[in-house]
Design a protein around this motif. Sequence first.
Motif, short mmCIF file in Angstrom:
data_model
loop_
_atom_site.label_atom_id
_atom_site.label_comp_id
_atom_site.label_asym_id
_atom_site.label_seq_id
_atom_site.Cartn_x
_atom_site.Cartn_y
_atom_site.Cartn_z
N PHE A 56 13.90 38.90 37.85
CA PHE A 56 12.55 38.34 37.85
C PHE A 56 12.31 37.48 39.09
O PHE A 56 11.37 37.70 39.86
N TYR A 57 13.18 36.49 39.32
CA TYR A 57 12.94 35.58 40.42
C TYR A 57 13.13 36.27 41.78
O TYR A 57 12.38 35.99 42.72
N ALA A 58 14.12 37.14 41.88
CA ALA A 58 14.31 37.85 43.14
C ALA A 58 13.09 38.72 43.44
O ALA A 58 12.61 38.76 44.58
N ILE A 475 23.28 32.08 50.78
CA ILE A 475 22.55 30.85 51.08
C ILE A 475 21.29 30.74 50.23
O ILE A 475 21.00 29.69 49.64
N THR A 476 20.51 31.81 50.16
CA THR A 476 19.28 31.76 49.37
C THR A 476 19.57 31.66 47.88
O THR A 476 18.79 31.07 47.14
N LEU A 477 20.68 32.25 47.43
CA LEU A 477 21.05 32.11 46.03
C LEU A 477 21.38 30.65 45.71
O LEU A 477 20.97 30.13 44.66
N LEU A 478 22.10 29.99 46.59
CA LEU A 478 22.39 28.56 46.39
C LEU A 478 21.10 27.74 46.37
O LEU A 478 20.95 26.81 45.56
N ALA A 479 20.17 28.09 47.25
CA ALA A 479 18.89 27.37 47.28
C ALA A 479 18.13 27.58 45.98
O ALA A 479 17.53 26.65 45.43
N PHE A 480 18.16 28.80 45.46
CA PHE A 480 17.50 29.07 44.18
C PHE A 480 18.14 28.27 43.05
O PHE A 480 17.45 27.68 42.21
N LEU A 481 19.48 28.23 43.01
CA LEU A 481 20.16 27.49 41.94
C LEU A 481 19.82 26.00 42.02
O LEU A 481 19.62 25.35 40.99
#
Length: 511
Positions: A56-58, A475-481
Motif C-alpha cells: 500500500f505505502y510503496a 534508505i527510503t525504507l528506513l525513512a518510512f519506518l
Amino acid sequence: MSTTSESDPPTSESGPPADDTQHTGPPSATATAAVVADGPRAAGREVWPLVRRLHFYAGVFVAPFLALAALTGLAYAFTPQLDALVYRDELQVARVGGRSLALADQVRAARAAHPEGAVATVVPPADASSTTRVVLSVPDLGEKQRTVYVDPYTGKVRGELTTWFGSTPLTTWLDEMHRSLHLGTAGRLYSETAASWLWVIVGGGLLMWLGRRRHYRGRGPARRALWPDGSAKGVRRTRGRHAVLGVWLGVVLLFLSATGLTWSDHAGARFDSLQSHLRATAPELDTARAGTTPAPGGGHGHHDGGAPTGTADPADDVDLVMAIARGEGLTGPIEISPPKDTGSLWSVAQVDNRWPVRLDQIAVDASTVQTGARVTWADHSWLAKLSTLGVQFHMGRLFGLPNQLLLAATALGLLGIIFWGYRMWWQRRPTREDRRALVGRPPARGTWRRLPRALLVLGVPAVLLVGWAVPLLGITLLAFLAADALTAVLRRRRTAGSPHIDPAPPERATL
C-alpha cells in the motif's frame, strides 16, 4: 468505519483477509494464543497484513515516480523510428546507386569538412541506404563527440551531429529524460528509487492476489487470477483490473527493474563490484602492440581520442583493416577504431545488438597485415552475457520491433495499474463517518509485532542484505519506518486525550 459498499467472498484463515476494513489496536490474548496454537498456518496468516501494508505505502508514494519512468521509457523505446524521421538527411543517402567510394576517401571528406577533431571511430554503412559515420573526438565537447555523416556513393558530407556514445541528440535527450528527468543527481536518485521499490510493489501485489484467488469457488483459481471477475462492482472490480494486469506484466516489470538497476549509480556500483569479485566482467580487447605497454583506458578505442598527433593519417589503412576484419568473420555492423598511439593496434568490433547478437572484437596490425588479440561472445561470462542481453532488451533493441511493442505495452499497462491503484484507494475513502479523511484508510500499522520470532530472525538479516545491495531501497525504507513510528507516537498522544474513541473489538484487532 465502512470503506466500501461491498465485501469480498469469505476466505479461509490461511489466506490474506478479504475484508477491506482495517482496525488498529493491540493484539488480544486470544489472538496471540491462536498464533501459537495454529503454528505454521497462523504464522503464514500473520504475514499478509505486513505484505499489504508495504504494498500500500510503496504504491501510494512511489507510483508517481513509476508513472514518469513509464512515460519516458515509452518514448525512448521508439528512438530508432524517431531518429529516422528527425535525422533523415544525416542518416540516409540522397540516392542509392552506383559503387561506393573507398572508406578512406569518405574519411578524408569528413576531415576536410571538420578538421577540428581526431578520428575516433569509423562506422561503415549498415545497409545500402545508410550513410557512413565518421566520429571525431573534439576536446571542447568533453564526453560527447562530433559525428560526420558521409554519402558513400558521392563522398558528400550530408551533415554533422553532436553525439554521445553513438546516440543522436534526440536519443541522448530522451535517454537523459528517462534516467534523470534532466535534473542531474536528484533525477537519477528518483529513477533508481522507483526501480528499487518496483520489486516490493510487484512482489507484494502478486503474493496478495494469488493468495486470495485460492479461496474463490466456481471458476478455477488460475482463471480467476488471470482474468478479472466481470460481475464484480465498485472497489472489487477496480482491484480485479489492477491485480490481473499486474499478474500479466509482473515478470516483465521485475526484469526491467533488475536491468535498470544494473547501470544505476548506487545499486549499479554494487553489481559492478559483484561482477569484479566473481571475475565475471566483460573481457576487454588487448590492442597493445607486441612488446609494448597497453594505452591507458582500455583497448576498445570506441570513444577515445583517436589517432595521436604525429602518426599517419588513419584514413590510409582503414580499408585494409576492414578487409582483414571481414576476412576474419566479423560480419554485420562494425566499428573501426584507429590506434590510440604508436604502441597500439587498430580495433574492429561488431555492434549488432539484435538477437542473435554479434559482438566479437579483433585487433589488427595494419603494418604487418596480421591480426592480434581477439574477444568473442563466447569469451563472456554468463553474468556478463545476461547483463548485456538484459540491457539491450530494456532499451528495446534485442528483438527489434516486437521488443519495442512489448515495452510499449508494458509501459501503458503500468500506467493502467497505477491509475486503478489510486482509484481503488479513492473508492475506499470514508463516505459518512469521518469527513476529515479524503482518501482510503491505510492498512493497520504495527504488523511486524505479530510476526513469528523465527520469521523475524530470518527476515531482518535478509532485509539488511537487500538494503545493502539496493541502497536507495534500504534508505527510503528506513525513512518510512521512522515516519511511521513518529506518526504512531503522535496518534497515541491524540487518542490518549480523547475519551470518545472506541477501541477495536478484540476479534478484529490486528497487529
